[in-house]
Motif scaffolding. Structure first.
Motif, PDB file in Angstrom:
ATOM      1  N   SER A 127       0.823  -1.213   0.000  1.00 22.25           N
ATOM      2  CA  SER A 127       0.000   0.000   0.000  1.00 22.25           C
ATOM      3  C   SER A 127       0.857   1.263   0.000  1.00 22.25           C
ATOM      4  O   SER A 127       0.498   2.261  -0.640  1.00 22.25           O
ATOM      5  N   HIS A 128       1.994   1.236   0.689  1.00 22.64           N
ATOM      6  CA  HIS A 128       2.901   2.392   0.649  1.00 22.64           C
ATOM      7  C   HIS A 128       3.480   2.565  -0.757  1.00 22.64           C
ATOM      8  O   HIS A 128       3.586   3.692  -1.261  1.00 22.64           O
ATOM      9  N   PHE A 129       3.878   1.458  -1.379  1.00 19.64           N
ATOM     10  CA  PHE A 129       4.432   1.544  -2.732  1.00 19.64           C
ATOM     11  C   PHE A 129       3.403   2.120  -3.693  1.00 19.64           C
ATOM     12  O   PHE A 129       3.709   3.014  -4.492  1.00 19.64           O
ATOM     13  N   LEU A 130       2.180   1.607  -3.638  1.00 23.54           N
ATOM     14  CA  LEU A 130       1.156   2.078  -4.562  1.00 23.54           C
ATOM     15  C   LEU A 130       0.824   3.542  -4.332  1.00 23.54           C
ATOM     16  O   LEU A 130       0.602   4.298  -5.282  1.00 23.54           O
ATOM     17  N   ARG A 131       0.802   3.960  -3.073  1.00 25.36           N
ATOM     18  CA  ARG A 131       0.514   5.372  -2.784  1.00 25.36           C
ATOM     19  C   ARG A 131       1.635   6.281  -3.279  1.00 25.36           C
ATOM     20  O   ARG A 131       1.383   7.346  -3.843  1.00 25.36           O
ATOM     21  N   ASP A 132       2.884   5.871  -3.079  1.00 27.36           N
ATOM     22  CA  ASP A 132       4.016   6.750  -3.334  1.00 27.36           C
ATOM     23  C   ASP A 132       4.605   6.615  -4.729  1.00 27.36           C
ATOM     24  O   ASP A 132       5.131   7.586  -5.279  1.00 27.36           O
ATOM     25  N   GLU A 133       4.542   5.398  -5.309  1.00 25.17           N
ATOM     26  CA  GLU A 133       5.222   5.155  -6.579  1.00 25.17           C
ATOM     27  C   GLU A 133       4.339   4.523  -7.644  1.00 25.17           C
ATOM     28  O   GLU A 133       4.692   4.522  -8.823  1.00 25.17           O
ATOM     29  N   GLY A 134       3.238   3.945  -7.247  1.00 32.48           N
ATOM     30  CA  GLY A 134       2.450   3.151  -8.173  1.00 32.48           C
ATOM     31  C   GLY A 134       1.776   3.975  -9.257  1.00 32.48           C
ATOM     32  O   GLY A 134       1.366   5.109  -9.035  1.00 32.48           O
ATOM     33  N   ASP A 135       1.665   3.365 -10.441  1.00 33.65           N
ATOM     34  CA  ASP A 135       0.917   3.992 -11.526  1.00 33.65           C
ATOM     35  C   ASP A 135      -0.364   3.199 -11.764  1.00 33.65           C
ATOM     36  O   ASP A 135      -0.660   2.241 -11.054  1.00 33.65           O
ATOM     37  N   LEU A 136      -1.116   3.593 -12.768  1.00 33.41           N
ATOM     38  CA  LEU A 136      -2.402   2.954 -13.024  1.00 33.41           C
ATOM     39  C   LEU A 136      -2.234   1.476 -13.368  1.00 33.41           C
ATOM     40  O   LEU A 136      -3.068   0.639 -12.993  1.00 33.41           O
ATOM     41  N   GLY A 137      -1.155   1.133 -14.033  1.00 39.46           N
ATOM     42  CA  GLY A 137      -0.896  -0.268 -14.350  1.00 39.46           C
ATOM     43  C   GLY A 137      -0.692  -1.111 -13.105  1.00 39.46           C
ATOM     44  O   GLY A 137      -1.209  -2.229 -13.005  1.00 39.46           O
ATOM     45  N   HIS A 138       0.065  -0.597 -12.142  1.00 41.37           N
ATOM     46  CA  HIS A 138       0.239  -1.301 -10.868  1.00 41.37           C
ATOM     47  C   HIS A 138      -1.089  -1.486 -10.156  1.00 41.37           C
ATOM     48  O   HIS A 138      -1.392  -2.566  -9.630  1.00 41.37           O
ATOM     49  N   LEU A 139      -1.898  -0.441 -10.131  1.00 43.25           N
ATOM     50  CA  LEU A 139      -3.179  -0.509  -9.440  1.00 43.25           C
ATOM     51  C   LEU A 139      -4.123  -1.500 -10.103  1.00 43.25           C
ATOM     52  O   LEU A 139      -4.849  -2.232  -9.426  1.00 43.25           O
ATOM     53  N   ARG A 140      -4.101  -1.563 -11.423  1.00 41.19           N
ATOM     54  CA  ARG A 140      -4.965  -2.510 -12.134  1.00 41.19           C
ATOM     55  C   ARG A 140      -4.516  -3.941 -11.862  1.00 41.19           C
ATOM     56  O   ARG A 140      -5.343  -4.834 -11.657  1.00 41.19           O
ATOM     57  N   GLU A 141      -3.221  -4.167 -11.863  1.00 44.18           N
ATOM     58  CA  GLU A 141      -2.735  -5.515 -11.582  1.00 44.18           C
ATOM     59  C   GLU A 141      -3.089  -5.928 -10.153  1.00 44.18           C
ATOM     60  O   GLU A 141      -3.547  -7.055  -9.919  1.00 44.18           O
ATOM     61  N   TYR A 142      -2.885  -5.025  -9.218  1.00 44.64           N
ATOM     62  CA  TYR A 142      -3.204  -5.324  -7.823  1.00 44.64           C
ATOM     63  C   TYR A 142      -4.696  -5.602  -7.656  1.00 44.64           C
ATOM     64  O   TYR A 142      -5.094  -6.565  -6.980  1.00 44.64           O
ATOM     65  N   ALA A 143      -5.535  -4.786  -8.285  1.00 48.27           N
ATOM     66  CA  ALA A 143      -6.983  -4.980  -8.180  1.00 48.27           C
ATOM     67  C   ALA A 143      -7.408  -6.311  -8.783  1.00 48.27           C
ATOM     68  O   ALA A 143      -8.289  -6.998  -8.246  1.00 48.27           O
ATOM     69  N   ALA A 144      -6.803  -6.697  -9.880  1.00 48.48           N
ATOM     70  CA  ALA A 144      -7.144  -7.974 -10.507  1.00 48.48           C
ATOM     71  C   ALA A 144      -6.796  -9.145  -9.594  1.00 48.48           C
ATOM     72  O   ALA A 144      -7.597 -10.077  -9.421  1.00 48.48           O
ATOM     73  N   LEU A 145      -5.619  -9.107  -8.974  1.00 43.51           N
ATOM     74  CA  LEU A 145      -5.219 -10.191  -8.078  1.00 43.51           C
ATOM     75  C   LEU A 145      -6.124 -10.260  -6.855  1.00 43.51           C
ATOM     76  O   LEU A 145      -6.541 -11.345  -6.440  1.00 43.51           O
ATOM     77  N   ARG A 146      -6.442  -9.116  -6.295  1.00 45.09           N
ATOM     78  CA  ARG A 146      -7.272  -9.091  -5.091  1.00 45.09           C
ATOM     79  C   ARG A 146      -8.732  -9.450  -5.380  1.00 45.09           C
ATOM     80  O   ARG A 146      -9.487  -9.769  -4.465  1.00 45.09           O
ATOM     81  N   SER A 147      -9.132  -9.415  -6.640  1.00 45.42           N
ATOM     82  CA  SER A 147     -10.520  -9.743  -6.975  1.00 45.42           C
ATOM     83  C   SER A 147     -10.869 -11.185  -6.633  1.00 45.42           C
ATOM     84  O   SER A 147     -12.042 -11.506  -6.432  1.00 45.42           O
ATOM     85  N   LEU A 148      -9.878 -12.064  -6.541  1.00 47.78           N
ATOM     86  CA  LEU A 148     -10.163 -13.456  -6.203  1.00 47.78           C
ATOM     87  C   LEU A 148     -10.798 -13.562  -4.819  1.00 47.78           C
ATOM     88  O   LEU A 148     -11.566 -14.495  -4.552  1.00 47.78           O
ATOM     89  N   TYR A 149     -10.489 -12.619  -3.946  1.00 48.36           N
ATOM     90  CA  TYR A 149     -11.181 -12.558  -2.651  1.00 48.36           C
ATOM     91  C   TYR A 149     -12.299 -11.530  -2.642  1.00 48.36           C
ATOM     92  O   TYR A 149     -13.416 -11.813  -2.227  1.00 48.36           O
ATOM     93  N   HIS A 150     -12.010 -10.314  -3.101  1.00 50.62           N
ATOM     94  CA  HIS A 150     -12.956  -9.224  -2.872  1.00 50.62           C
ATOM     95  C   HIS A 150     -14.281  -9.414  -3.610  1.00 50.62           C
ATOM     96  O   HIS A 150     -15.281  -8.825  -3.198  1.00 50.62           O
ATOM     97  N   LEU A 151     -14.324 -10.204  -4.662  1.00 49.26           N
ATOM     98  CA  LEU A 151     -15.606 -10.473  -5.315  1.00 49.26           C
ATOM     99  C   LEU A 151     -16.432 -11.502  -4.541  1.00 49.26           C
ATOM    100  O   LEU A 151     -17.565 -11.801  -4.925  1.00 49.26           O
ATOM    101  N   LYS A 152     -15.855 -12.025  -3.462  1.00 50.29           N
ATOM    102  CA  LYS A 152     -16.635 -12.835  -2.520  1.00 50.29           C
ATOM    103  C   LYS A 152     -16.320 -12.370  -1.091  1.00 50.29           C
ATOM    104  O   LYS A 152     -16.334 -13.163  -0.152  1.00 50.29           O
TER     105      LYS A 152
END
Length: 345
Positions: A127-152
């Motif tokens: 979360s620190h990396f994404l806030r300080d250095e992350g771009d939209l590509g990083h955020l999309r990749e992170y969101a896709a991986l976390r969807s395996l849990y967050h969609l349930k």
């Protein structure tokens, strides 16, 4: 933006079976495609945290959630598949017990207090990396991986409700009520996450990104199902739930800032701002009433609660290390897959 598409298509259409990653997951998938399951070779030679074992376990657990396209619902309780799952679980749980020992003097309060001490440099924090250095590509990749849990989201934790009593049960239901939208379908947290994914231009279908998820991401999801499906591990599931709620609010604040800075969209920001507010309250309820109530009625489960807290941290740290190493090399987490989360739309 409408929420009809994510809700109607993501939550009511089982995903296709994923691609195998080795002999064990290949055998599991072949049997699910076949007319009748038979015994699957034992997982003794598989790495307990590896791609093959974690995918096989994820697939078997998903039979208890949305299932898969073309796989009969009756296989959820097939004795052969359950026996196979038990062997895989023993391998995974045995590794966790070896790698995350719990001392008799450890307490749940101590373990939860440890989670609130943030490192000075935050080198290993996603979360620190994404806030300080992350771009939209990083955020999309992170969101896709976390969807395996967050969609349930919250579904695995709901299994503990019939196994709790009194204060712990009442408090757990209160928190879950919020997670499930407090009576409003469009406020269910899984739906809010689908809205986040739509804002990021990601596919919102349930389980869509399993083939892009590394073993470390699968393991974090499998841990919840492992604890949730076993009454004997109810204390560990409460510990897992507590760890999530205690760490969620500060991390969600950073992720909301990251989404806003990258111009991800209002729904993407809102998912995390919702968790900043809700989980700050949930933390106190979980600490004092869910964990406190459980240990008041069943004090012998304290070591299990600590185990649940620390295994959550153990696997989350492994995922963070994988993601940060890959991002710093400027490549997706699973470059060997045809579709990376950062380029899917």
């Amino acid at each position: 933006m409408t929420t009809t598409r994510p809700r109607d298509q993501s939550r009511h259409r089982p995903p296709p079976l994923p691609e195998p990653r080795g002999p064990l997951s290949g055998a599991v998938l072949a049997l699910l495609r076949g007319p009748a399951p038979d015994r699957i070779p034992p997982p003794a030679r598989c790495s307990p945290y590896g791609e093959d074992l974690q995918l096989a376990l994820y697939v078997l657990y998903e039979l208890h959630y949305e299932g898969f396209q073309g796989v009969p619902d009756g296989l959820e309780w097939d004795s052969g598949l359950l026996a196979c799952r038990a062997e895989i679980e023993d391998r995974f749980l045995g590794a966790l017990r070896a790698d995350v020992p719990v001392d008799a003097s450890d307490t749940a309060r101590q373990a939860l207090d440890e989670l609130q001490v943030e490192p000075v440099d935050a080198v290993g924090s996603v979360s620190h990396f994404l806030r300080d250095e992350g771009d939209l590509g990083h955020l999309r990749e992170y969101a896709a991986l976390r969807s395996l849990y967050h969609l349930k989201e919250a579904d695995p934790h709901a299994w503990v409700i019939p196994r709790l009593h009194g204060r712990a049960k009442a408090a757990m239901v209160a928190v879950e009520f919020d997670e499930f939208g407090a009576g409003r379908a469009d406020e269910i947290h899984a739906q809010l996450y689908a809205d986040l994914m739509a804002d990021l231009g990601l596919e919102t279908a349930y389980g869509h990104y399993v083939d892009t998820a590394p073993a470390e991401a699968l393991a974090t999801v499998n841990l919840m199902s492992l604890f949730g499906l076993h009454r004997a591990l109810r204390g560990a599931l409460v510990g897992h739930f507590a760890a999530v709620e205690v760490t969620s609010s500060p991390a969600s604040r950073r992720l909301a800032e990251a989404m806003g800075r990258a111009g991800a969209g209002a729904a993407a920001v809102r998912f995390y701002t919702e968790h900043v507010e809700a989980d700050a309250v949930h933390e106190q309820v979980v600490r004092h009433d869910v964990v406190g109530g459980l240990l008041e009625s069943e004090p012998g489960l304290e070591a299990d609660v600590v185990f649940g807290i620390r295994t959550t941290t153990h696997l989350e740290d492994a995922l963070a290390a994988r993601l940060l190493a890959d991002w710093r090399r400027r490549r997706p987490a699973r470059p060997d897959r045809a579709e990376s989360a950062g380029s899917a739309g």
